[in-house]
Scaffold this motif. Structure first.
Motif, PDB file in Angstrom:
ATOM      1  N   PHE A  29     -32.308 -23.325  15.595  1.00 27.50           N
ATOM      2  CA  PHE A  29     -31.129 -22.466  15.733  1.00 27.50           C
ATOM      3  C   PHE A  29     -30.507 -22.763  17.091  1.00 27.50           C
ATOM      4  N   ILE A  30     -29.207 -23.010  17.102  1.00 29.38           N
ATOM      5  CA  ILE A  30     -28.511 -23.278  18.358  1.00 29.38           C
ATOM      6  C   ILE A  30     -28.056 -21.941  18.936  1.00 29.38           C
ATOM      7  N   ALA A  31     -28.725 -21.529  20.012  1.00 22.72           N
ATOM      8  CA  ALA A  31     -28.435 -20.247  20.642  1.00 22.72           C
ATOM      9  C   ALA A  31     -27.313 -20.351  21.667  1.00 22.72           C
ATOM     10  N   LYS A  32     -27.099 -21.563  22.200  1.00 18.90           N
ATOM     11  CA  LYS A  32     -26.074 -21.755  23.230  1.00 18.90           C
ATOM     12  C   LYS A  32     -25.672 -23.219  23.225  1.00 18.90           C
ATOM     13  N   GLY A  33     -24.404 -23.496  23.502  1.00 18.88           N
ATOM     14  CA  GLY A  33     -23.946 -24.859  23.687  1.00 18.88           C
ATOM     15  C   GLY A  33     -23.579 -25.563  22.406  1.00 18.88           C
ATOM     16  N   SER A  34     -23.503 -26.889  22.494  1.00 20.21           N
ATOM     17  CA  SER A  34     -23.233 -27.707  21.316  1.00 20.21           C
ATOM     18  C   SER A  34     -24.046 -28.988  21.401  1.00 20.21           C
ATOM     19  N   PHE A  35     -24.377 -29.520  20.235  1.00 18.50           N
ATOM     20  CA  PHE A  35     -25.250 -30.674  20.132  1.00 18.50           C
ATOM     21  C   PHE A  35     -24.742 -31.612  19.049  1.00 18.50           C
ATOM     22  N   GLU A  36     -24.897 -32.900  19.274  1.00 22.59           N
ATOM     23  CA  GLU A  36     -24.760 -33.860  18.197  1.00 22.59           C
ATOM     24  C   GLU A  36     -26.160 -33.993  17.603  1.00 22.59           C
ATOM     25  N   VAL A  37     -26.288 -33.609  16.354  1.00 23.16           N
ATOM     26  CA  VAL A  37     -27.585 -33.604  15.671  1.00 23.16           C
ATOM     27  C   VAL A  37     -27.605 -34.759  14.682  1.00 23.16           C
ATOM     28  N   GLN A  38     -28.670 -35.537  14.716  1.00 27.82           N
ATOM     29  CA  GLN A  38     -28.841 -36.615  13.750  1.00 27.82           C
ATOM     30  C   GLN A  38     -30.091 -36.364  12.931  1.00 27.82           C
ATOM     31  N   ILE A  39     -29.949 -36.413  11.606  1.00 25.50           N
ATOM     32  CA  ILE A  39     -31.079 -36.356  10.686  1.00 25.50           C
ATOM     33  C   ILE A  39     -30.939 -37.572   9.779  1.00 25.50           C
ATOM     34  N   GLU A  40     -31.921 -38.471   9.857  1.00 23.46           N
ATOM     35  CA  GLU A  40     -31.858 -39.766   9.185  1.00 23.46           C
ATOM     36  C   GLU A  40     -30.574 -40.464   9.642  1.00 23.46           C
ATOM     37  N   ASN A  41     -29.686 -40.848   8.762  1.00 24.21           N
ATOM     38  CA  ASN A  41     -28.478 -41.582   9.148  1.00 24.21           C
ATOM     39  C   ASN A  41     -27.231 -40.708   9.241  1.00 24.21           C
ATOM     40  N   GLU A  42     -27.413 -39.390   9.135  1.00 18.53           N
ATOM     41  CA  GLU A  42     -26.266 -38.479   9.175  1.00 18.53           C
ATOM     42  C   GLU A  42     -26.199 -37.771  10.526  1.00 18.53           C
ATOM     43  N   LYS A  43     -24.990 -37.726  11.116  1.00 14.59           N
ATOM     44  CA  LYS A  43     -24.766 -37.030  12.386  1.00 14.59           C
ATOM     45  C   LYS A  43     -23.747 -35.932  12.176  1.00 14.59           C
ATOM     46  N   LYS A  44     -23.945 -34.820  12.895  1.00 12.72           N
ATOM     47  CA  LYS A  44     -23.007 -33.708  12.815  1.00 12.72           C
ATOM     48  C   LYS A  44     -23.022 -32.989  14.159  1.00 12.72           C
ATOM     49  N   ILE A  45     -21.860 -32.501  14.588  1.00 11.05           N
ATOM     50  CA  ILE A  45     -21.786 -31.702  15.810  1.00 11.05           C
ATOM     51  C   ILE A  45     -21.927 -30.239  15.409  1.00 11.05           C
ATOM     52  N   LEU A  46     -22.925 -29.587  16.012  1.00 12.46           N
ATOM     53  CA  LEU A  46     -23.207 -28.180  15.742  1.00 12.46           C
ATOM     54  C   LEU A  46     -23.119 -27.393  17.043  1.00 12.46           C
ATOM     55  N   SER A  47     -22.732 -26.124  16.934  1.00 11.26           N
ATOM     56  CA  SER A  47     -22.529 -25.263  18.105  1.00 11.26           C
ATOM     57  C   SER A  47     -23.294 -23.961  17.952  1.00 11.26           C
ATOM     58  N   ALA A  48     -23.230 -23.138  19.006  1.00 15.54           N
ATOM     59  CA  ALA A  48     -23.932 -21.850  19.023  1.00 15.54           C
ATOM     60  C   ALA A  48     -23.698 -21.089  17.721  1.00 15.54           C
ATOM     61  N   GLY A  49     -24.784 -20.613  17.133  1.00 12.37           N
ATOM     62  CA  GLY A  49     -24.734 -19.888  15.874  1.00 12.37           C
ATOM     63  C   GLY A  49     -25.071 -20.751  14.673  1.00 12.37           C
ATOM     64  N   ASP A  50     -25.029 -22.078  14.837  1.00 12.54           N
ATOM     65  CA  ASP A  50     -25.370 -23.001  13.756  1.00 12.54           C
ATOM     66  C   ASP A  50     -26.870 -23.294  13.774  1.00 12.54           C
ATOM     67  N   SER A  51     -27.343 -23.906  12.690  1.00 16.62           N
ATOM     68  CA  SER A  51     -28.757 -24.277  12.618  1.00 16.62           C
ATOM     69  C   SER A  51     -28.910 -25.545  11.799  1.00 16.62           C
ATOM     70  N   PHE A  52     -30.110 -26.106  11.857  1.00 17.24           N
ATOM     71  CA  PHE A  52     -30.422 -27.262  11.017  1.00 17.24           C
ATOM     72  C   PHE A  52     -31.898 -27.226  10.658  1.00 17.24           C
ATOM     73  N   PHE A  53     -32.222 -27.850   9.513  1.00 23.35           N
ATOM     74  CA  PHE A  53     -33.584 -27.907   8.998  1.00 23.35           C
ATOM     75  C   PHE A  53     -33.970 -29.365   8.818  1.00 23.35           C
ATOM     76  N   VAL A  54     -35.185 -29.710   9.243  1.00 24.19           N
ATOM     77  CA  VAL A  54     -35.677 -31.071   9.116  1.00 24.19           C
ATOM     78  C   VAL A  54     -36.973 -31.052   8.306  1.00 24.19           C
ATOM     79  N   PRO A  55     -36.935 -31.559   7.069  1.00 25.31           N
ATOM     80  CA  PRO A  55     -38.171 -31.656   6.293  1.00 25.31           C
ATOM     81  C   PRO A  55     -39.153 -32.638   6.945  1.00 25.31           C
ATOM     82  N   SER A  56     -40.389 -32.545   6.559  1.00 28.30           N
ATOM     83  CA  SER A  56     -41.458 -33.389   7.067  1.00 28.30           C
ATOM     84  C   SER A  56     -41.089 -34.875   7.016  1.00 28.30           C
ATOM     85  N   GLU A  57     -41.370 -35.559   8.119  1.00 30.53           N
ATOM     86  CA  GLU A  57     -41.270 -37.020   8.258  1.00 30.53           C
ATOM     87  C   GLU A  57     -39.856 -37.595   8.343  1.00 30.53           C
TER      88      GLU A  57
END
Length: 107
Positions: free
Chosen positions: A53-81
């Motif tokens: 969970f992004i509590a503050k700021g913004s991040f470029e998040v990469q999961i496998e080959n997909e990238k997305k910019i997420l900001s405070a209030g957003d979240s992401f889930f990463v399955p095993s491996e």
């Protein structure tokens, strides 16, 4: 158990990141990670499932080959491996949960 923010024990990961464990048992761990702008959570993978969970700021998040910019209030889930990582675009905080607990964080 209760843990107030003034009781967090911060571990310096590098010049741009520090992490505190805020609760865990064998099956679940929650951490809080403070990033300075430009801080990098380098691409990696592990057998743990992870939710962040992004509590503050913004991040470029990469999961496998997909990238997305997420900001405070957003979240992401990463399955095993799956390969994943982040780049902090402005000072930020991630609240992360892992299942099972990250025993490597306890050493």
């Amino acid at each position: 158990m209760f843990l107030e923010s003034t009781d967090f024990v911060w571990e310096k990961i590098d010049e741009n990141l520090e992490r505190a464990l805020i609760g865990f048992d064998d099956s679940l761990m929650q951490t809080i990670v403070r990033f300075k702008k430009g801080g990098i959570g380098y691409l990696h993978h592990h057998f743990h499932s992870q939710c962040a969970f992004i509590a503050k700021g913004s991040f470029e998040v990469q999961i496998e080959n997909e990238k997305k910019i997420l900001s405070a209030g957003d979240s992401f889930f990463v399955p095993s491996e799956l390969v994943h990582g982040v780049v902090c675009l402005e000072d930020g905080i991630l609240v992360e949960s892992f299942s099972p607990a990250r025993k490597d964080f306890l050493s």
